[in-house]
Design a protein around this motif. Structure first.
Motif, PDB file in Angstrom:
ATOM      1  N   GLY A  36      18.909  -0.051  -0.122  1.00 27.25           N
ATOM      2  CA  GLY A  36      19.111   1.524  -0.589  1.00 27.25           C
ATOM      3  C   GLY A  36      19.359   2.207  -1.599  1.00 27.25           C
ATOM      4  O   GLY A  36      19.491   3.160  -2.283  1.00 27.25           O
ATOM      5  N   LEU A  37      20.376   1.645  -2.602  1.00 27.76           N
ATOM      6  CA  LEU A  37      19.860   1.619  -4.042  1.00 27.76           C
ATOM      7  C   LEU A  37      19.410   1.775  -5.032  1.00 27.76           C
ATOM      8  O   LEU A  37      19.252   3.126  -5.968  1.00 27.76           O
ATOM      9  CB  LEU A  37      21.584   1.028  -4.552  1.00 27.76           C
ATOM     10  CG  LEU A  37      22.340   1.557  -5.535  1.00 27.76           C
ATOM     11  CD1 LEU A  37      23.878   0.676  -5.425  1.00 27.76           C
ATOM     12  CD2 LEU A  37      21.441   1.542  -6.863  1.00 27.76           C
ATOM     13  N   PRO A  38      17.878   0.848  -4.858  1.00 30.71           N
ATOM     14  CA  PRO A  38      17.314   1.506  -5.961  1.00 30.71           C
ATOM     15  C   PRO A  38      16.847   2.761  -6.103  1.00 30.71           C
ATOM     16  O   PRO A  38      15.882   3.268  -7.265  1.00 30.71           O
ATOM     17  CB  PRO A  38      16.351   0.168  -6.196  1.00 30.71           C
ATOM     18  CG  PRO A  38      17.340  -1.131  -5.167  1.00 30.71           C
ATOM     19  CD  PRO A  38      17.975  -0.244  -4.173  1.00 30.71           C
ATOM     20  N   GLU A  39      16.298   2.931  -4.513  1.00 32.04           N
ATOM     21  CA  GLU A  39      15.391   4.328  -4.408  1.00 32.04           C
ATOM     22  C   GLU A  39      16.115   5.601  -5.311  1.00 32.04           C
ATOM     23  O   GLU A  39      15.520   7.148  -5.225  1.00 32.04           O
ATOM     24  CB  GLU A  39      15.069   4.734  -3.176  1.00 32.04           C
ATOM     25  CG  GLU A  39      14.121   3.271  -2.728  1.00 32.04           C
ATOM     26  CD  GLU A  39      15.393   2.520  -2.118  1.00 32.04           C
ATOM     27  OE1 GLU A  39      14.251   1.618  -0.908  1.00 32.04           O
ATOM     28  OE2 GLU A  39      16.334   1.983  -2.465  1.00 32.04           O
ATOM     29  N   ARG A  40      17.229   5.275  -5.324  1.00 31.63           N
ATOM     30  CA  ARG A  40      18.149   6.358  -5.649  1.00 31.63           C
ATOM     31  C   ARG A  40      18.581   6.706  -6.993  1.00 31.63           C
ATOM     32  O   ARG A  40      19.797   7.281  -8.154  1.00 31.63           O
ATOM     33  CB  ARG A  40      19.499   6.760  -5.313  1.00 31.63           C
ATOM     34  CG  ARG A  40      19.191   6.421  -3.533  1.00 31.63           C
ATOM     35  CD  ARG A  40      20.995   6.538  -2.388  1.00 31.63           C
ATOM     36  NE  ARG A  40      20.950   6.797  -0.770  1.00 31.63           N
ATOM     37  CZ  ARG A  40      20.187   6.492  -0.493  1.00 31.63           C
ATOM     38  NH1 ARG A  40      19.428   5.288   0.114  1.00 31.63           N
ATOM     39  NH2 ARG A  40      20.234   7.258   0.363  1.00 31.63           N
ATOM     40  N   PHE A  41      17.873   5.433  -7.447  1.00 28.90           N
ATOM     41  CA  PHE A  41      18.866   5.413  -9.236  1.00 28.90           C
ATOM     42  C   PHE A  41      18.030   6.290 -10.298  1.00 28.90           C
ATOM     43  O   PHE A  41      16.412   6.587 -10.066  1.00 28.90           O
ATOM     44  CB  PHE A  41      17.791   4.280  -9.933  1.00 28.90           C
ATOM     45  CG  PHE A  41      18.106   3.582 -10.684  1.00 28.90           C
ATOM     46  CD1 PHE A  41      19.312   3.658 -11.633  1.00 28.90           C
ATOM     47  CD2 PHE A  41      16.667   3.582 -12.151  1.00 28.90           C
ATOM     48  CE1 PHE A  41      19.214   3.486 -13.545  1.00 28.90           C
ATOM     49  CE2 PHE A  41      16.500   3.266 -13.632  1.00 28.90           C
ATOM     50  CZ  PHE A  41      18.274   3.136 -14.109  1.00 28.90           C
ATOM     51  N   ARG A  42      18.505   6.978 -10.937  1.00 30.30           N
ATOM     52  CA  ARG A  42      18.242   7.612 -12.242  1.00 30.30           C
ATOM     53  C   ARG A  42      18.595   7.149 -13.211  1.00 30.30           C
ATOM     54  O   ARG A  42      19.705   6.264 -13.504  1.00 30.30           O
ATOM     55  CB  ARG A  42      19.003   9.229 -12.239  1.00 30.30           C
ATOM     56  CG  ARG A  42      18.035   9.562 -10.981  1.00 30.30           C
ATOM     57  CD  ARG A  42      16.360  10.138 -11.016  1.00 30.30           C
ATOM     58  NE  ARG A  42      16.366  10.873  -9.683  1.00 30.30           N
ATOM     59  CZ  ARG A  42      15.691  10.451  -9.001  1.00 30.30           C
ATOM     60  NH1 ARG A  42      16.283   9.031  -8.241  1.00 30.30           N
ATOM     61  NH2 ARG A  42      15.593  11.162  -7.971  1.00 30.30           N
ATOM     62  N   PRO A 107      23.257  10.637 -14.739  1.00 31.68           N
ATOM     63  CA  PRO A 107      22.317  10.338 -15.509  1.00 31.68           C
ATOM     64  C   PRO A 107      21.866  11.181 -16.820  1.00 31.68           C
ATOM     65  O   PRO A 107      22.195  12.463 -17.294  1.00 31.68           O
ATOM     66  CB  PRO A 107      21.374  10.284 -14.693  1.00 31.68           C
ATOM     67  CG  PRO A 107      21.374  11.942 -13.505  1.00 31.68           C
ATOM     68  CD  PRO A 107      22.585  11.681 -13.147  1.00 31.68           C
ATOM     69  N   PHE A 108      20.745  10.626 -16.924  1.00 35.60           N
ATOM     70  CA  PHE A 108      20.258  11.096 -18.946  1.00 35.60           C
ATOM     71  C   PHE A 108      19.486  12.207 -17.800  1.00 35.60           C
ATOM     72  O   PHE A 108      18.659  11.848 -17.291  1.00 35.60           O
ATOM     73  CB  PHE A 108      19.750  10.242 -18.797  1.00 35.60           C
ATOM     74  CG  PHE A 108      20.853   9.062 -20.437  1.00 35.60           C
ATOM     75  CD1 PHE A 108      21.120   9.762 -21.490  1.00 35.60           C
ATOM     76  CD2 PHE A 108      20.200   7.951 -19.672  1.00 35.60           C
ATOM     77  CE1 PHE A 108      21.786   8.534 -22.083  1.00 35.60           C
ATOM     78  CE2 PHE A 108      20.784   7.587 -20.677  1.00 35.60           C
ATOM     79  CZ  PHE A 108      21.342   7.691 -21.064  1.00 35.60           C
ATOM     80  N   ALA A 109      19.267  13.632 -18.657  1.00 30.15           N
ATOM     81  CA  ALA A 109      18.633  15.004 -18.249  1.00 30.15           C
ATOM     82  C   ALA A 109      17.744  14.414 -19.036  1.00 30.15           C
ATOM     83  O   ALA A 109      17.871  14.332 -20.150  1.00 30.15           O
ATOM     84  CB  ALA A 109      19.218  16.360 -18.205  1.00 30.15           C
ATOM     85  N   LEU A 110      16.501  14.626 -18.420  1.00 33.48           N
ATOM     86  CA  LEU A 110      15.306  14.820 -19.489  1.00 33.48           C
ATOM     87  C   LEU A 110      14.107  16.287 -19.259  1.00 33.48           C
ATOM     88  O   LEU A 110      14.933  16.342 -19.023  1.00 33.48           O
ATOM     89  CB  LEU A 110      13.767  13.631 -18.393  1.00 33.48           C
ATOM     90  CG  LEU A 110      14.118  13.263 -17.416  1.00 33.48           C
ATOM     91  CD1 LEU A 110      13.294  12.016 -17.326  1.00 33.48           C
ATOM     92  CD2 LEU A 110      14.515  11.913 -18.212  1.00 33.48           C
ATOM     93  N   PRO A 111      14.180  16.031 -20.642  1.00 36.30           N
ATOM     94  CA  PRO A 111      12.872  17.103 -21.074  1.00 36.30           C
ATOM     95  C   PRO A 111      12.136  17.849 -20.273  1.00 36.30           C
ATOM     96  O   PRO A 111      11.366  16.996 -20.110  1.00 36.30           O
ATOM     97  CB  PRO A 111      12.575  16.911 -22.396  1.00 36.30           C
ATOM     98  CG  PRO A 111      12.382  15.611 -22.278  1.00 36.30           C
ATOM     99  CD  PRO A 111      13.543  14.995 -21.824  1.00 36.30           C
ATOM    100  N   LYS A 112      11.854  18.937 -20.084  1.00 36.18           N
ATOM    101  CA  LYS A 112      10.574  19.876 -19.665  1.00 36.18           C
ATOM    102  C   LYS A 112       9.326  19.603 -20.348  1.00 36.18           C
ATOM    103  O   LYS A 112       8.655  18.902 -19.603  1.00 36.18           O
ATOM    104  CB  LYS A 112      10.996  21.357 -19.312  1.00 36.18           C
ATOM    105  CG  LYS A 112      12.162  20.909 -18.422  1.00 36.18           C
ATOM    106  CD  LYS A 112      12.068  22.696 -18.176  1.00 36.18           C
ATOM    107  CE  LYS A 112      13.195  22.870 -17.249  1.00 36.18           C
ATOM    108  NZ  LYS A 112      13.069  24.931 -17.100  1.00 36.18           N
ATOM    109  N   ASP A 113       9.707  19.044 -21.342  1.00 40.19           N
ATOM    110  CA  ASP A 113       7.852  19.376 -22.473  1.00 40.19           C
ATOM    111  C   ASP A 113       8.031  18.256 -23.135  1.00 40.19           C
ATOM    112  O   ASP A 113       9.370  17.065 -23.245  1.00 40.19           O
ATOM    113  CB  ASP A 113       8.026  20.386 -23.439  1.00 40.19           C
ATOM    114  CG  ASP A 113       7.881  21.692 -22.217  1.00 40.19           C
ATOM    115  OD1 ASP A 113       7.098  22.164 -21.803  1.00 40.19           O
ATOM    116  OD2 ASP A 113       8.585  23.038 -22.532  1.00 40.19           O
ATOM    117  N   PRO A 114       7.094  17.401 -23.774  1.00 45.32           N
ATOM    118  CA  PRO A 114       6.850  16.010 -24.815  1.00 45.32           C
ATOM    119  C   PRO A 114       7.658  16.562 -25.601  1.00 45.32           C
ATOM    120  O   PRO A 114       7.180  17.576 -26.479  1.00 45.32           O
ATOM    121  CB  PRO A 114       5.301  16.097 -24.710  1.00 45.32           C
ATOM    122  CG  PRO A 114       4.519  16.609 -23.844  1.00 45.32           C
ATOM    123  CD  PRO A 114       5.542  18.010 -23.163  1.00 45.32           C
TER     124      PRO A 114
END
Length: 277
Positions: A36-42, A107-114
């Motif tokens: 159940g943990l890997p599926e929740r990973f960020r 977790p780290f936030a990811l950018p919306k655009d490249p």
């Protein structure tokens, strides 16, 4: 920034098993099952592992998650021996059952655009930057990675990095591999050469502080994965004080394992964390 901090569900507490262990440089890499943990990973979250004979659990960065294997979903963690607890973990053979809680933290936030991204990591703490690089590449971002350490034994997965990013810079303080130097001494040049819109960092406090300052000078956004003592890993004990400046400009202390470990670099009170060294 996209809200990557939303999770499918909260952390889980499960009995995992060591299914692989290997020595790489100065570290021990453990592969664990944890249902159940890997599926929740960020990228940027961590796990807390119970250690025999110790009350406090040991927080470990998640280096890699595999959705499927001969053992089902697994996660890899990196252990640097620092005391009796981590020494016990590093010595555990395949088949050992361990209690694992996670994924924990923000977790780290990811950018919306490249956009152009620079990732700077030192030592074993660079572990969360590798899954982060994969996520950024999936979004079309240009990723440059800096892997640093005092010496060759302290470098983490430098060869692996070359397969997943646009460029890799290897720094060692003693010059044994790659370029001789320390991150604080060359970070302004690294940020300028990458033309990064976002700078991510993971490592010792002095490294994070220098990266955050360089990003601010360059007009870039920064996120840092801060390591502070995390006795419980869940925020209940309030033993992981992280001094920050709030959006209102007021100094305050938050919990590193819940409001962190990833925070904006320009919000951390680096002087209070002893980043001058």
């Amino acid at each position: 920034m996209a809200d990557e901090r939303r999770r499918v569900a909260g952390p889980v507490h499960v009995e995992g098993e060591v299914v692989a262990t290997k020595r790489v440089g100065g570290y021990r890499h453990l592969t664990l099952t944890a249902p159940g943990l890997p599926e929740r990973f960020r990228a940027g979250t961590f796990v807390a592992v119970s250690v025999a004979g110790h009350i406090a659990r040991r927080p470990l960065w998640i280096h890699r998650v595999r959705a499927s294997s001969a053992f089902g979903p697994t996660l890899d963690v990196v252990v640097q021996v620092r005391g009796s607890g981590t020494a016990w973990l590093a010595a555990q053979p395949v088949g050992t059952r361990v209690a694992v809680t996670g994924p924990l933290g923000r977790p780290f936030a990811l950018p919306k655009d490249p956009v152009a991204c620079l990732l700077v990591g030192e030592g074993y703490a660079a572990a969360p930057l590798f899954p982060l690089a994969e996520r950024l590449r999936e979004r079309g971002c240009g990723v440059s990675l800096v892997v640093s350490a005092p010496d060759e034994a302290g470098l983490l997965s430098a060869l692996e990095a070359r397969r997943s990013v646009r460029s890799v810079t290897v720094l060692t303080a003693d010059g044994s591999v790659g370029q001789r130097g320390r991150v604080p001494d060359v970070v302004d040049d690294l940020v300028a050469r990458s033309d990064a819109d976002i700078v991510y960092a993971a490592g010792p406090t002095a490294v994070l502080a220098s990266v955050a300052a360089a990003a601010e000078r360059a007009g870039s956004w920064s996120q840092v994965a801060v390591e502070v003592p995390t006795p419980c890993g869940t925020g209940l004990c309030h033993g992981c004080a992280l001094p920050v400046v709030g959006e209102d400009g007021v100094d305050r202390v938050v919990r590193g394992c819940t409001e962190g470990p990833v925070v904006r670099g320009d919000r951390v009170r680096w002087d209070a964390l002893g980043a001058g060294s």
